[in-house]
Design an enzyme around this catalytic site. Structure first.
Site, PDB file in Angstrom:
ATOM      1  N   ARG A   1     -41.502  20.829   0.600  1.00  0.00           N
ATOM      2  CA  ARG A   1     -41.357  22.212   1.057  1.00  0.00           C
ATOM      3  C   ARG A   1     -42.693  22.932   1.036  1.00  0.00           C
ATOM      4  O   ARG A   1     -42.831  24.005   1.585  1.00  0.00           O
ATOM      5  CB  ARG A   1     -40.369  22.960   0.161  1.00  0.00           C
ATOM      6  CG  ARG A   1     -38.938  22.575   0.488  1.00  0.00           C
ATOM      7  CD  ARG A   1     -37.956  23.144  -0.514  1.00  0.00           C
ATOM      8  NE  ARG A   1     -36.649  22.559  -0.279  1.00  0.00           N
ATOM      9  CZ  ARG A   1     -35.600  23.211   0.170  1.00  0.00           C
ATOM     10  NH1 ARG A   1     -35.690  24.493   0.416  1.00  0.00           N
ATOM     11  NH2 ARG A   1     -34.454  22.606   0.368  1.00  0.00           N
TER      12      ARG A   1
ATOM     13  N   ARG B   1     -21.982  29.979  10.293  1.00  0.00           N
ATOM     14  CA  ARG B   1     -21.567  29.159   9.151  1.00  0.00           C
ATOM     15  C   ARG B   1     -21.043  30.055   8.030  1.00  0.00           C
ATOM     16  O   ARG B   1     -20.038  29.748   7.387  1.00  0.00           O
ATOM     17  CB  ARG B   1     -22.777  28.343   8.668  1.00  0.00           C
ATOM     18  CG  ARG B   1     -22.434  27.243   7.727  1.00  0.00           C
ATOM     19  CD  ARG B   1     -23.435  26.110   7.742  1.00  0.00           C
ATOM     20  NE  ARG B   1     -24.788  26.449   7.335  1.00  0.00           N
ATOM     21  CZ  ARG B   1     -25.775  25.548   7.217  1.00  0.00           C
ATOM     22  NH1 ARG B   1     -25.617  24.350   7.474  1.00  0.00           N
ATOM     23  NH2 ARG B   1     -26.959  25.859   6.863  1.00  0.00           N
TER      24      ARG B   1
ATOM     25  N   ARG C   1     -34.963  33.914   4.024  1.00  0.00           N
ATOM     26  CA  ARG C   1     -34.991  32.472   3.761  1.00  0.00           C
ATOM     27  C   ARG C   1     -35.761  31.733   4.849  1.00  0.00           C
ATOM     28  O   ARG C   1     -36.545  30.834   4.577  1.00  0.00           O
ATOM     29  CB  ARG C   1     -33.546  31.927   3.724  1.00  0.00           C
ATOM     30  CG  ARG C   1     -32.979  31.762   2.337  1.00  0.00           C
ATOM     31  CD  ARG C   1     -31.503  31.447   2.389  1.00  0.00           C
ATOM     32  NE  ARG C   1     -31.206  30.092   2.838  1.00  0.00           N
ATOM     33  CZ  ARG C   1     -30.019  29.712   3.300  1.00  0.00           C
ATOM     34  NH1 ARG C   1     -29.038  30.589   3.400  1.00  0.00           N
ATOM     35  NH2 ARG C   1     -29.800  28.470   3.654  1.00  0.00           N
TER      36      ARG C   1
ATOM     37  N   LYS D   1     -30.319  19.105  10.708  1.00  0.00           N
ATOM     38  CA  LYS D   1     -30.906  17.855  10.217  1.00  0.00           C
ATOM     39  C   LYS D   1     -29.913  17.023   9.407  1.00  0.00           C
ATOM     40  O   LYS D   1     -29.998  15.799   9.401  1.00  0.00           O
ATOM     41  CB  LYS D   1     -32.208  18.100   9.452  1.00  0.00           C
ATOM     42  CG  LYS D   1     -32.106  18.889   8.170  1.00  0.00           C
ATOM     43  CD  LYS D   1     -33.506  19.075   7.577  1.00  0.00           C
ATOM     44  CE  LYS D   1     -33.568  20.128   6.509  1.00  0.00           C
ATOM     45  NZ  LYS D   1     -32.628  20.045   5.422  1.00  0.00           N
TER      46      LYS D   1
ATOM     47  N   ARG E   1     -19.790  32.404   2.609  1.00  0.00           N
ATOM     48  CA  ARG E   1     -20.901  32.347   1.649  1.00  0.00           C
ATOM     49  C   ARG E   1     -21.580  33.703   1.541  1.00  0.00           C
ATOM     50  O   ARG E   1     -22.069  34.245   2.520  1.00  0.00           O
ATOM     51  CB  ARG E   1     -21.918  31.292   2.072  1.00  0.00           C
ATOM     52  CG  ARG E   1     -21.552  29.912   1.584  1.00  0.00           C
ATOM     53  CD  ARG E   1     -22.592  28.897   1.950  1.00  0.00           C
ATOM     54  NE  ARG E   1     -23.916  29.228   1.421  1.00  0.00           N
ATOM     55  CZ  ARG E   1     -24.942  28.407   1.485  1.00  0.00           C
ATOM     56  NH1 ARG E   1     -24.811  27.235   2.064  1.00  0.00           N
ATOM     57  NH2 ARG E   1     -26.118  28.748   1.004  1.00  0.00           N
TER      58      ARG E   1
END
Length: 198
Positions: free
Chosen positions: A102, A137, A154, A26, A143
């Site tokens: 959210r 990613r 998540r 997005k 990360r």
């Protein structure tokens, strides 16, 4: 009689909620929308980070909340969104609200306090696709919070809450298959936004 008026006249400026799981692409689509339509892209995460850097009284309160690992109260997030929208209301052609609401209650509060949403664009991709993208990613960015277990958790949290948000707005919701090339996705985005800005 309620004399409160929404701060934005949405007949002139569209408000678009842009929703999609982490890794749905997005952010890329928001950049393309801004470039083509001149909309203002507002992400609650960016607004919170900017506020924390500002050193205001509210920033001190936010820092304390975040250091305790708690979620920022929705009233503060709404205030930041409202201020950002009002500050740009004159020159902006419309607003992209990225990654918000959210939860169901946040959507209700946004429409009561700011303005009705014009359309909701949901970039839909399977959990498997999102997991693979996020793992890719993580591999390139190092990360630490992006291992497979954390990612799956998540995604589950996001999807559970998101389904409740989407269920509230059947008439305004536009689902886009986000498992396609970027330009194909954007062609569909344009077919949704063109009538709004015409």
């Amino acid at each position: 009689m309620n004399i409160f008026k929404a701060p934005i006249d949405t007949s002139k400026k569209s408000i678009v909620w842009v929703l999609g799981g982490p890794g749905s692409g997005k952010g890329t689509q928001c950049d393309k929308i801004v470039a083509k339509y001149g909309f203002t892209h507002l992400s609650t995460g960016d607004l919170l980070r900017a506020e924390v850097k500002s050193g205001s009284e509210r920033a001190k309160c936010l820092t304390a909340i975040m250091e305790r690992g708690e979620l920022v109260p929705n009233e503060i997030v709404l205030d930041l969104l409202k201020e950002a929208i009002l500050a740009r209301a004159e020159e902006s052609k419309g607003f992209l609200i990225d990654g918000y609401p959210r939860e169901k209650s946040q959507g209700i509060a946004f429409e009561e306090n700011i303005a009705p949403v014009s359309v909701i664009i949901y970039f839909e991709a399977s959990s498997e696709t999102l997991t693979q993208r996020l793992l890719g990613r993580a591999a390139s960015s190092g990360r630490a919070d992006d291992n497979e277990e954390t990612i799956k958790l998540r995604l589950k949290t996001f999807l559970d809450n998101n389904d409740l948000v989407l269920a509230q707005y059947p008439d305004k919701l536009r689902r886009i298959n986000a498992e396609r090339p970027v330009d194909e996705i954007f062609a569909e985005v344009q077919s949704i936004l063109d009538p709004l800005v015409a």
